[in-house]
Design an enzyme around this catalytic site. Structure first.
Site, mmCIF file in Angstrom:
data_model
loop_
_atom_site.group_PDB
_atom_site.id
_atom_site.type_symbol
_atom_site.label_atom_id
_atom_site.label_comp_id
_atom_site.label_asym_id
_atom_site.label_seq_id
_atom_site.Cartn_x
_atom_site.Cartn_y
_atom_site.Cartn_z
ATOM 1 N N ASN A 96 1.091 -1.292 -0.044
ATOM 2 C CA ASN A 96 0.123 -0.005 -0.158
ATOM 3 C C ASN A 96 1.002 1.320 0.043
ATOM 4 O OD1 ASN A 96 -1.752 2.137 0.420
ATOM 5 N ND2 ASN A 96 -2.796 1.111 2.339
ATOM 6 N N LYS A 98 3.526 0.758 2.870
ATOM 7 C CA LYS A 98 3.183 -0.358 4.006
ATOM 8 C C LYS A 98 3.391 -1.687 3.110
ATOM 9 C CE LYS A 98 -0.158 2.067 6.603
ATOM 10 N NZ LYS A 98 -1.604 2.403 6.622
ATOM 11 N N ARG A 125 -2.327 -1.865 -3.391
ATOM 12 C CA ARG A 125 -3.789 -1.413 -3.386
ATOM 13 C C ARG A 125 -3.846 -0.053 -4.297
ATOM 14 N NH1 ARG A 125 -5.500 2.374 1.588
ATOM 15 N NH2 ARG A 125 -7.621 2.765 0.989
ATOM 16 N N HIS A 127 -13.041 1.758 0.382
ATOM 17 C CA HIS A 127 -12.974 0.544 1.370
ATOM 18 C C HIS A 127 -13.553 -0.927 0.832
ATOM 19 C CE1 HIS A 127 -13.584 3.698 4.818
ATOM 20 N NE2 HIS A 127 -12.215 3.554 4.684
ATOM 21 N N HIS A 143 -17.925 -0.441 8.166
ATOM 22 C CA HIS A 143 -16.304 -0.124 8.285
ATOM 23 C C HIS A 143 -16.289 1.100 9.078
ATOM 24 C CE1 HIS A 143 -11.872 -0.071 6.847
ATOM 25 N NE2 HIS A 143 -12.331 0.967 7.237
ATOM 26 N N LEU A 144 -15.987 1.097 10.319
ATOM 27 C CA LEU A 144 -15.890 2.256 10.987
ATOM 28 C C LEU A 144 -14.350 2.596 11.456
ATOM 29 C CD1 LEU A 144 -19.069 1.719 13.472
ATOM 30 C CD2 LEU A 144 -18.948 2.784 11.008
ATOM 31 N N GLY A 145 -13.622 3.463 10.819
ATOM 32 C CA GLY A 145 -12.313 3.630 11.053
ATOM 33 C C GLY A 145 -12.174 5.296 11.375
ATOM 34 N N ASN A 146 -11.042 5.618 10.929
ATOM 35 C CA ASN A 146 -10.964 7.097 11.051
ATOM 36 C C ASN A 146 -11.885 7.663 9.714
ATOM 37 O OD1 ASN A 146 -10.171 9.604 11.533
ATOM 38 N ND2 ASN A 146 -8.342 9.407 10.119
ATOM 39 N N ARG A 182 -14.260 13.833 8.624
ATOM 40 C CA ARG A 182 -14.941 14.261 7.494
ATOM 41 C C ARG A 182 -16.546 14.289 7.616
ATOM 42 N NH1 ARG A 182 -12.759 9.388 4.261
ATOM 43 N NH2 ARG A 182 -10.722 10.148 3.512
ATOM 44 N N ASP A 232 -10.099 11.331 17.082
ATOM 45 C CA ASP A 232 -9.797 10.081 17.256
ATOM 46 C C ASP A 232 -10.637 9.648 18.684
ATOM 47 O OD1 ASP A 232 -8.483 7.773 19.125
ATOM 48 O OD2 ASP A 232 -6.913 8.141 17.836
ATOM 49 N N ARG A 289 -10.743 7.694 20.998
ATOM 50 C CA ARG A 289 -10.147 7.662 22.280
ATOM 51 C C ARG A 289 -10.154 8.745 22.984
ATOM 52 N NH1 ARG A 289 -5.757 3.806 19.462
ATOM 53 N NH2 ARG A 289 -6.152 5.507 17.935
ATOM 54 N N GLY A 329 -14.964 0.112 14.743
ATOM 55 C CA GLY A 329 -15.910 -1.034 14.750
ATOM 56 C C GLY A 329 -15.391 -2.230 15.614
ATOM 57 N N GLU A 360 -7.396 -5.961 4.640
ATOM 58 C CA GLU A 360 -7.336 -5.722 3.520
ATOM 59 C C GLU A 360 -6.128 -6.362 2.768
ATOM 60 O OE1 GLU A 360 -7.954 -1.962 5.250
ATOM 61 O OE2 GLU A 360 -9.144 -1.200 3.359
HETATM 62 P P1 ADP Z 1 -8.053 4.322 8.858
HETATM 63 O O1 ADP Z 1 -7.521 3.023 8.492
HETATM 64 O O2 ADP Z 1 -9.344 4.881 8.380
HETATM 65 O O3 ADP Z 1 -7.159 5.264 9.348
HETATM 66 P P2 ADP Z 1 -8.522 2.788 11.444
HETATM 67 O O4 ADP Z 1 -9.427 1.865 10.874
HETATM 68 O O5 ADP Z 1 -7.134 2.390 11.785
HETATM 69 O O6 ADP Z 1 -8.458 3.994 10.623
HETATM 70 O O7 ADP Z 1 -9.253 3.544 12.879
HETATM 71 C C1 ADP Z 1 -8.595 4.256 13.277
HETATM 72 C C2 ADP Z 1 -9.277 4.988 14.539
HETATM 73 O O8 ADP Z 1 -9.960 3.924 15.262
HETATM 74 C C3 ADP Z 1 -8.895 5.852 15.273
HETATM 75 O O9 ADP Z 1 -9.012 7.217 15.036
HETATM 76 C C4 ADP Z 1 -9.640 5.776 16.586
HETATM 77 O O10 ADP Z 1 -10.780 6.787 16.582
HETATM 78 C C5 ADP Z 1 -10.334 4.375 16.516
HETATM 79 N N1 ADP Z 1 -9.712 3.562 17.686
HETATM 80 C C6 ADP Z 1 -8.788 2.842 17.633
HETATM 81 N N2 ADP Z 1 -8.650 2.276 18.771
HETATM 82 C C7 ADP Z 1 -9.684 2.468 19.405
HETATM 83 C C8 ADP Z 1 -9.995 2.229 20.874
HETATM 84 N N3 ADP Z 1 -9.505 1.201 21.723
HETATM 85 N N4 ADP Z 1 -11.224 2.680 21.275
HETATM 86 C C9 ADP Z 1 -12.235 3.733 20.458
HETATM 87 N N5 ADP Z 1 -11.642 3.889 19.229
HETATM 88 C C10 ADP Z 1 -10.480 3.201 18.742
#
Ligand code: ADP
Length: 393
Positions: A7, A14, A88, A177, A203-206, A236, A278, A280, A328, A381
């Site tokens: 990637n 990566k 990727r 994604h 898919h709940l990430g950043n 976003r 973030d 956290r 997620g 992925e």
């Molecule tokens: P991306 O690939 O879109 O950058 P990721 O799937 O790695 O994102 O998700 C990163 C996000 O996951 C962080 O910004 C944070 O909000 C959330 N996250 C990671 N670890 C935790 C945790 N232990 N508790 C709550 N949220 C978390």
């Protein structure tokens, strides 16, 4: 057979090397700050993580160092052992609905899509060229983030805008994604032991997106022409009324690129909470009863629940809902807040079990009497890239 999954970003690269078809990871790592001062790289091998400084002028230098690390660590004895490199590539437009073996001509064609993903595709493509030069005997494969969504039908991928915007300029929903949605939905089908099933993947990430998947084929997804559509994300906005844009431009001196920046980088959870993108950091503020952070959580959950409800109806009911990516996989309270809102559909979460599923644990977190199973599935992925590369070889 040894296969690299890559990637390449504009300043990072990566990688994971797999022994296929066993899918064993032999070594993984990341090169950071490529083309910037103080560049370095990290490799993980046999559970041990090593960080080294290096002058990473460009991607080619990084690939060269990577090859030396593979040789020095006896992962390979000669370059010929690397049979394939899977890359990727964020945007495949509406032309690339599957992973494909890359050559110069195809790369030139993919470059015509750069305008659709200006921050990602050019970097992805320079990664491919770097590997082509350094490992010329390996087959190079392109795996697209958009490909999985190419099964979405026209009545769901078109926007109700002047026809020419689509026919002449390609304005339509593409979705992103895709490799994560594919991996997670396939895993869910495997765990359900079914070939035919309706699945919603969150898919709940950043960044974040939700997909509706019928029998393994995507029928709709929340991201659109760009990744800024759909649910509220880390920084976003997700869906907004477009009329806000000319209004804010008239009210302030913001240019269109200022607006773009604000909607991509200063909105979402960060925008509402004024704390962080973030979760956290936001959770820590919620513990102090910080109202904007609590509000951010509610907006986030509302946007997810809204799409799950829509897709539940579009699919005509669901067998499973799966949560994946940073939030997620690791934030049980968010999963609970979402699933509690689905109780009118008979979907119920087992609170104790849900709290246990974090940090890479995979399985079911719904109650036995829930009308749909709720899964936590750590996404992968990289393995999708390795699998596609292996199967094309
Ligand atoms: P991306 O690939 O879109 O950058 P990721 O799937 O790695 O994102 O998700 C990163 C996000 O996951 C962080 O910004 C944070 O909000 C959330 N996250 C990671 N670890 C935790 C945790 N232990 N508790 C709550 N949220 C978390």
């Amino acid at each position: 057979m040894k296969i690299l999954s890559v990637n390449a970003g504009s300043s990072s690269l990566k990688f994971q090397m797999y022994e296929m078809p066993e899918e064993n990871v032999l070594i993984s790592g990341v090169f950071e700050r490529i083309g910037i001062e103080n560049s370095f790289y990290t490799i993980k091998i046999n559970g041990e993580k090593i960080q080294k400084n290096a002058n990473l002028e460009n991607h080619e230098v990084a690939v060269n160092i990577l090859i030396n690390e593979l040789l020095d660590n006896n992962i390979i004895n000669s370059l010929d052992e690397i049979k394939g490199v899977g890359h990727r590539i964020v945007h495949g437009g509406d032309k690339y609905s599957k992973s494909i073996v890359l050559n110069d001509e195809i790369l030139k064609d993919i470059s015509t899509l750069n305008e659709l993903a200006p921050l990602h595709n050019p970097a992805n493509i320079s990664g491919v060229y770097a590997f082509m030069k350094q490992i010329p005997n390996a087959i190079q494969v392109g795996c697209f983030d958009t490909a999985f969504h190419q099964t979405i039908k026209e009545d769901r991928y078109r926007y109700a805008v002047p026809d020419e915007w689509y026919t002449k300029y390609g304005v339509r929903k593409y979705g992103f994604h895709g490799m994560s949605h594919k991996y997670v939905s396939e895993k869910v089908m495997e765990l359900l032991d079914k070939d035919l099933a309706n699945v919603i993947v969150c898919h709940l990430g950043n960044g974040g997106s939700i997909s509706a998947i019928r029998d393994g084929r995507c029928i709709d997804t929340t991201m659109g022409f760009t990744p800024n559509a759909g649910i509220v994300m880390g920084s976003r906005s997700g869906d907004i009324d477009y009329g806000i844009i000319p209004y804010m431009m008239n009210k302030t001196n913001m240019s269109i690129s200022d607006i773009d920046n604000a909607l991509n980088k200063q909105s979402g959870m960060l925008g509402i909470s004024s704390v962080s993108s973030d979760f956290r950091d936001i959770d820590a503020k919620i513990a102090e009863k910080h109202k904007p952070s609590i509000l951010a959580h509610h907006l986030y959950v509302n946007s997810i629940v809204g799409y799950i409800a829509k897709y539940y109806v579009e699919l005509g009911g669901v067998d499973a809902i799966a949560f994946t990516a940073g939030v997620g996989e690791n934030a049980p309270h968010i999963r609970r807040m979402v699933v509690d809102r689905l109780s009118c559909l008979g979907i119920k979460i087992d609170r104790e079990k849900n709290d246990e599923f974090r940090f890479g644990k995979e399985g079911i977190v719904s109650t036995p009497d829930s009308t749909a199973k709720v899964f936590v599935i750590p996404t992968d992925e990289e393995v999708v890239i390795a699998r596609d590369t292996y199967s094309l070889i």
